[in-house]
Design a protein around this motif. Structure first.
Motif, mmCIF file in Angstrom:
data_model
loop_
_atom_site.group_PDB
_atom_site.id
_atom_site.type_symbol
_atom_site.label_atom_id
_atom_site.label_comp_id
_atom_site.label_asym_id
_atom_site.label_seq_id
_atom_site.Cartn_x
_atom_site.Cartn_y
_atom_site.Cartn_z
ATOM 1 N N GLY A 95 13.245 -5.410 10.393
ATOM 2 C CA GLY A 95 13.010 -4.608 9.199
ATOM 3 C C GLY A 95 11.632 -3.987 9.266
ATOM 4 O O GLY A 95 10.745 -4.493 9.968
ATOM 5 N N VAL A 96 11.431 -2.901 8.544
ATOM 6 C CA VAL A 96 10.138 -2.224 8.593
ATOM 7 C C VAL A 96 9.731 -1.765 7.198
ATOM 8 O O VAL A 96 10.575 -1.359 6.382
ATOM 9 N N LEU A 97 8.441 -1.866 6.919
ATOM 10 C CA LEU A 97 7.827 -1.296 5.727
ATOM 11 C C LEU A 97 6.943 -0.154 6.193
ATOM 12 O O LEU A 97 5.864 -0.380 6.747
ATOM 13 N N PRO A 98 7.388 1.106 6.064
ATOM 14 C CA PRO A 98 6.634 2.242 6.614
ATOM 15 C C PRO A 98 5.234 2.350 6.013
ATOM 16 O O PRO A 98 5.017 2.117 4.820
ATOM 17 N N GLY A 99 4.278 2.724 6.845
ATOM 18 C CA GLY A 99 2.906 2.909 6.385
ATOM 19 C C GLY A 99 2.742 4.206 5.620
ATOM 20 O O GLY A 99 3.482 5.165 5.818
ATOM 21 N N LYS A 100 1.732 4.235 4.746
ATOM 22 C CA LYS A 100 1.549 5.411 3.896
ATOM 23 C C LYS A 100 0.602 6.444 4.498
ATOM 24 O O LYS A 100 0.642 7.616 4.126
ATOM 25 N N LYS A 101 -0.268 6.041 5.435
ATOM 26 C CA LYS A 101 -1.220 6.980 6.036
ATOM 27 C C LYS A 101 -0.966 7.200 7.519
ATOM 28 O O LYS A 101 -1.041 8.320 8.005
ATOM 29 N N ARG A 102 -0.688 6.128 8.259
ATOM 30 C CA ARG A 102 -0.457 6.209 9.707
ATOM 31 C C ARG A 102 0.834 5.472 10.045
ATOM 32 O O ARG A 102 0.817 4.404 10.659
ATOM 33 N N PRO A 103 1.964 6.032 9.633
ATOM 34 C CA PRO A 103 3.241 5.321 9.816
ATOM 35 C C PRO A 103 3.655 5.157 11.271
ATOM 36 O O PRO A 103 4.547 4.362 11.552
ATOM 37 N N ASP A 104 3.014 5.893 12.192
ATOM 38 C CA ASP A 104 3.354 5.757 13.610
ATOM 39 C C ASP A 104 2.435 4.763 14.325
ATOM 40 O O ASP A 104 2.400 4.706 15.551
ATOM 41 N N GLU A 105 1.713 3.938 13.560
ATOM 42 C CA GLU A 105 0.961 2.806 14.091
ATOM 43 C C GLU A 105 1.538 1.552 13.444
ATOM 44 O O GLU A 105 1.816 1.539 12.242
ATOM 45 N N TYR A 106 1.686 0.474 14.234
ATOM 46 C CA TYR A 106 2.522 -0.643 13.786
ATOM 47 C C TYR A 106 1.810 -1.989 13.904
ATOM 48 O O TYR A 106 1.029 -2.226 14.826
ATOM 49 N N VAL A 107 2.126 -2.867 12.956
ATOM 50 C CA VAL A 107 1.685 -4.260 12.976
ATOM 51 C C VAL A 107 2.938 -5.132 12.894
ATOM 52 O O VAL A 107 3.819 -4.882 12.070
ATOM 53 N N ASN B 171 4.195 -8.116 0.845
ATOM 54 C CA ASN B 171 3.632 -6.820 1.241
ATOM 55 C C ASN B 171 4.259 -5.668 0.467
ATOM 56 O O ASN B 171 3.581 -4.696 0.118
ATOM 57 N N VAL B 172 5.542 -5.750 0.198
ATOM 58 C CA VAL B 172 6.185 -4.718 -0.622
ATOM 59 C C VAL B 172 5.591 -4.731 -2.025
ATOM 60 O O VAL B 172 5.314 -3.675 -2.616
ATOM 61 N N LYS B 173 5.367 -5.910 -2.552
ATOM 62 C CA LYS B 173 4.783 -6.032 -3.888
ATOM 63 C C LYS B 173 3.387 -5.425 -3.930
ATOM 64 O O LYS B 173 2.992 -4.777 -4.925
ATOM 65 N N ALA B 174 2.615 -5.591 -2.843
ATOM 66 C CA ALA B 174 1.262 -5.039 -2.782
ATOM 67 C C ALA B 174 1.274 -3.535 -2.568
ATOM 68 O O ALA B 174 0.262 -2.867 -2.786
ATOM 69 N N GLY B 175 2.393 -3.003 -2.109
ATOM 70 C CA GLY B 175 2.482 -1.580 -1.794
ATOM 71 C C GLY B 175 2.289 -1.362 -0.311
ATOM 72 O O GLY B 175 1.652 -2.163 0.377
ATOM 73 N N PRO B 176 2.836 -0.286 0.234
ATOM 74 C CA PRO B 176 2.724 -0.028 1.676
ATOM 75 C C PRO B 176 1.273 -0.021 2.148
ATOM 76 O O PRO B 176 0.383 0.470 1.456
ATOM 77 N N ALA B 177 1.045 -0.585 3.305
ATOM 78 C CA ALA B 177 -0.270 -0.530 3.935
ATOM 79 C C ALA B 177 -0.451 0.829 4.602
ATOM 80 O O ALA B 177 0.456 1.670 4.619
ATOM 81 N N ASP B 178 -1.619 1.081 5.166
ATOM 82 C CA ASP B 178 -1.858 2.347 5.860
ATOM 83 C C ASP B 178 -0.978 2.468 7.101
ATOM 84 O O ASP B 178 -0.450 3.539 7.405
ATOM 85 N N ARG B 179 -0.838 1.362 7.839
ATOM 86 C CA ARG B 179 0.015 1.323 9.015
ATOM 87 C C ARG B 179 1.367 0.696 8.650
ATOM 88 O O ARG B 179 1.471 -0.066 7.691
ATOM 89 N N SER B 180 2.375 0.996 9.429
ATOM 90 C CA SER B 180 3.686 0.401 9.213
ATOM 91 C C SER B 180 3.658 -1.071 9.617
ATOM 92 O O SER B 180 2.964 -1.468 10.559
ATOM 93 N N GLN B 181 4.436 -1.863 8.896
ATOM 94 C CA GLN B 181 4.560 -3.292 9.193
ATOM 95 C C GLN B 181 6.000 -3.596 9.587
ATOM 96 O O GLN B 181 6.945 -3.233 8.867
ATOM 97 N N VAL B 182 6.155 -4.256 10.718
ATOM 98 C CA VAL B 182 7.466 -4.564 11.285
ATOM 99 C C VAL B 182 7.710 -6.063 11.171
ATOM 100 O O VAL B 182 6.849 -6.872 11.546
ATOM 101 N N PHE B 183 8.883 -6.422 10.659
ATOM 102 C CA PHE B 183 9.249 -7.824 10.477
ATOM 103 C C PHE B 183 10.399 -8.123 11.440
ATOM 104 O O PHE B 183 11.518 -7.635 11.269
ATOM 105 N N LEU B 184 10.105 -8.926 12.461
ATOM 106 C CA LEU B 184 10.995 -9.106 13.601
ATOM 107 C C LEU B 184 11.425 -10.565 13.717
ATOM 108 O O LEU B 184 10.614 -11.446 14.016
ATOM 109 N N ALA B 185 12.710 -10.824 13.492
ATOM 110 C CA ALA B 185 13.292 -12.154 13.676
ATOM 111 C C ALA B 185 14.012 -12.154 15.019
ATOM 112 O O ALA B 185 15.030 -11.489 15.181
ATOM 113 N N VAL B 186 13.456 -12.883 15.984
ATOM 114 C CA VAL B 186 13.972 -12.810 17.349
ATOM 115 C C VAL B 186 14.901 -13.977 17.659
ATOM 116 O O VAL B 186 14.814 -15.061 17.075
#
Length: 558
Positions: free
Chosen positions: A306-318, A360-375
Motif C-alpha cells: 500500500g502507498v500513501l502518496p507524498g504531497k510535495k515529492r511523491p516520486d521519492e519514497y520511504v 500517518n494518514v491521520k497526520a496527513g500526507p508527508a512530503d515524500r510518499s510512504q510505502v507499506f510493504l508486507a512481504v
C-alpha cells in the motif's frame, strides 16, 4: 527470523559528489500515537488457528492477504503495485539428492568426502543435475573483493572453471573491539556466506566451498548440515540463475586441513597470510569433482503493498516493511497443537504496518510518499523482500530508506535502544534525534560477531544501497530493568520461537510495543519530511552501490 530487539541503521543514498554537502535539518516530528486497539485486534486475528500459521501458498496465505488488503484500505492507503494491492512472488525450491560425494585428486591418494558428514553442497541453478568434474581448487583467503578498502582476494587469477576454497567471516574476526579494516570483531557483509557465494559467481568460478569454523561462523557444523541438506528456496529468475556458480557448499575445517595438506600447504599458515592486505590467491594443484541431482518444485506467493502518496515529492519514497508469513503447520507439541501461529513472529510487525499507516494518514500526507510493504517468505530466506528489491514498483534509487519491523516483544517500555550494525552511515543522526525526543539512551550491541545485521528483510534493500532501520527497544525496561527484559526474551527464545506456543495472549502488556511504534513513526516520518539523502560512510561496504544507483538517477532521461 531470529528475535532481535535491535536497530539496523543501514543507510545509503546520494551521489558521491554530494558526500561533502551539508545535510538538511532533521524535521521536528509530532508523534501520532499508534492504535493499541488495532494492534491487538490484528495480532489476535492473524495469529488465530483460522489462519493456520500463515504459511505461503496455502489457504492461510489467502486469508492473510485478503485481511491485510482490508486493513490497508481501512487505513486510507492506495494500492501500491500499479493499481494492485499485491505483487506475485515466483519461487523455486531445489533439493539436492543422490550426492556422489566430494572427490579430490592430484595428491598422493584420491580423497573422497561424504555428503553431510564432511561437506554439504547445493546449486542455485535450476537444473536437474549438477556435475563438476576435475575443477581446479584455489584457496582465495576470505573471498573478498572490496575496492573501497583496497582489498581483492581474487587479484591476478582467472577463476573460470575453478572452485574457490574460502575462509568463513572476514580477516579481522579474531580481534577484540572494532578496530581494523573490516571492523574487528564486528562481522561485515564481506564475512557472510551469501556474499562469498555471490562474489565467487561474479569471478566466474564453477563452485565455492566455505571452510567451517564454529566461532567465526556463529554456529556449529550441525546447523550447517541441517540447513543445507534439505530443500533450499530461491526467487525464480528468468535465466534460472545460470549466472551463478554450479555448486556452493561448506567443508568441515578438518576436511579443509586434509585437502590443503595434500597440496603441500598448511591451513594455519594460509589463514595467517589471508589476514594480510595484499594476499594473493593460492592454486592448490588439486582437482575436485562433485555430482548430485536436483529435485525442483516451483511455486508462487504474494507481497502486499500500500502507498500513501507524498504531497510535495511523491516520486521519492520511504518504506515500512514487515513479513506476514510464518511456518504454518509444524511439529505437534505435547498438547497435540500442530499450528505455529507466529503471534510475536511476525503478526506483531505486520499489525504495526497497518497501525503506522493509520497514524500517518491521520497526520496527513508527508512530503515524500510512504510505502507499506508486507512481504512473504521471510522464513524461507527473505524471498519476498528479495523479489521486491529485484523488481521494485518504486525505484530503489528514488527510495530514501525505511523501517523494518520483525517480532515485537510484548512487555514494558524501555529506557534505551539497541543498535545492530554499528555506526555505518549518516542515518545515525536521525536515530540520535529520535532518541533525544523520546529521552532514550543507546545500549551496547551484543554478539557483534554474529552478523545479525544481514539476516532480516531490511537487508534485501540495504545490499542494494537503500537505508533501512531495524528498530527495537532495548533491555532496560520500565519497570523491571534488564532482568525483566532478559526474562521475557529468554522465555520466548527458549520456549516459543518457531513453536506452536507462539500464540496471542489476552494478558499481554502492549505498552512496550506502542513505544516502539512511536519510534518507528518518528524515524519514518523524519525521512519522509526531509530533503536529505543520507549516505553510507565512505569505507562502508554499501557506499559504492548506492553512489552508482544515485548517479544513474541523475543521468538524462532518468
Amino acid at each position: 527470523m531470529k528475535l532481535r530487539l535491535t536497530l539496523l541503521a543501514a543507510s545509503a543514498l546520494a551521489v558521491s559528489t554530494a558526500a561533502t554537502a551539508k545535510p538538511a535539518p532533521i524535521p521536528v516530528v509530532k508523534p501520532v500515537p499508534v492504535s493499541e486497539q488495532l494492534l491487538e485486534e490484528m495480532v489476535r486475528t492473524l495469529a488465530s488457528d483460522e489462519f493456520e500459521g500463515r504459511a505461503p501458498s496455502t489457504p492461510g496465505e489467502d486469508k492473510t492477504v485478503a485481511y491485510l488488503i482490508e486493513k490497508f484500505k481501512a487505513a486510507g492507503l492506495q494500492p501500491g503495485n500499479k493499481g494492485s494491492w499485491t505483487q506475485d512472488v515466483p519461487t523455486v525450491e531445489i533439493t539436492a539428492q543422490n550426492s556422489a560425494g566430494l572427490a579430490v585428486t592430484g595428491g598422493k591418494d584420491t580423497m573422497l568426502f561424504a555428503y553431510g558428514k564432511d561437506f554439504v553442497a547445493g546449486s542455485y541453478r535450476v537444473t536437474p543435475q549438477t556435475d563438476i568434474r576435475d575443477a581446479e581448487l584455489v584457496f582465495v583467503g576470505y573471498g573478498i573483493n572490496a575496492p573501497e578498502l583496497g582489498w581483492n582476494d581474487y587479484a591476478g587469477i582467472d577463476m573460470k572453471g575453478k572452485i574457490a576454497v574460502i575462509l568463513v567471516n572476514d580477516p579481522d574476526w579474531a580481534q577484540e573491539g572494532e578496530d581494523g579494516l573490516f571492523k574487528g570483531r564486528r562481522m561485515t557483509w564481506y564475512g557472510r556466506w551469501p556474499y562469498k557465494f555471490e562474489e565467487a559467481a561474479r569471478q566466474g568460478a564453477a563452485g565455492a566451498l566455505i571452510v567451517h569454523d564454529t566461532f567465526p561462523a556463529a554456529y556449529g557444523w550441525n546447523v550447517v548440515e541441517s540447513s543445507w541438506t534439505g530443500a533450499q528456496y530461491f526467487v525464480a529468475k528468468p535465466n534460472d540463475a545460470m549466472d551463478q556458480t554450479a555448486a556452493n557448499g561448506w567443508v568441515q575445517q578438518d576436511v579443509a586441513r586434509q585437502i590443503v595438506a595434500a597440496a603441500g600447504q598448511d591451513l594455519g599458515q594460509l589463514t595467517a597470510a589471508a589476514k594480510q592486505k595484499g594476499f594473493k590467491p593460492v592454486p592448490l594443484g588439486l582437482k575436485a569433482s562433485l555430482k548430485f541431482d536436483n529435485q525442483i518444485r516451483r511455486g508462487q506467493s504474494r507481497n502486499v503493498i500500500g502507498v500513501l502518496p507524498g504531497k510535495k515529492r511523491p516520486d521519492e519514497y520511504v518504506l515500512y516493511t514487515a513479513h506476514w508469513d510464518h511456518l504454518g503447520r509444524c511439529k505437534p507439541n505435547a498438547k497435540g497443537d500442530d499450528i505455529c501461529n507466529g503471534a510475536v513472529d511476525n503478526a506483531t510487525g505486520t499489525a504495526m504496518l497497518a497501525a503506522l499507516a493509520q497514524a500517518n494518514v491521520k497526520a496527513g500526507p508527508a512530503d515524500r510518499s510512504q510505502v507499506f510493504l508486507a512481504v512473504t517468505l521471510e522464513e524461507s530466506g527473505l524471498l519476498g523482500s528479495e523479489f521486491y528489491a529485484q523488481n521494485p514498483p518504486f525505484p530503489l534509487n528514488k527510495t530514501v530508506g525505511g523501517v523494518n519491523m520483525d517480532a515485537l516483544m510484548p512487555g514494558q517500555p524501555a529506557r534505551d535502544v539497541q543498535v545492530t550494525g554499528g555506526d555505518k552511515s549518516d542515518l545515525t543522526r536521525y536515530l540520535k534525534a529520535a532518541m533525544a525526543e523520546m529521552k532514550l539512551t543507546l545500549a551496547p550491541e551484543e554478539h557483534i560477531e554474529r552478523g545479525y545485521y544481514y539476516r532480516s528483510d531490511h537487508f534485501s534493500m540495504a545490499k542494494r544501497g537503500v537505508p533501512m532501520f531495524y528498530v527495537g527497544r532495548g533491555s532496560d525496561w520500565v519497570p523491571g530493568g534488564k532482568a525483566a527484559a532478559d526474562a521475557a526474551g529468554g522465555a520466548y527464545n527458549s520456549t516459543d520461537y518457531h513453536q506452536a506456543s507462539d500464540e496471542y495472549n489476552g494478558k499481554w502488556d502492549w505498552s512496550g510495543i506502542v513505544q516502539e511504534g512511536e519510534l518507528y513513526y518518528r524515524l519514518g516520518r523524519m525521512l519522509a519530511m526531509t530533503t536529505d539523502w543520507p549516505n553510507w560512510h565512505p569505507t562502508d561496504e554499501f557506499r559504492a552501490v548506492r553512489d552508482q544507483s544515485r548517479a544513474a538517477k541523475t543521468k538524462p532521461g532518468k
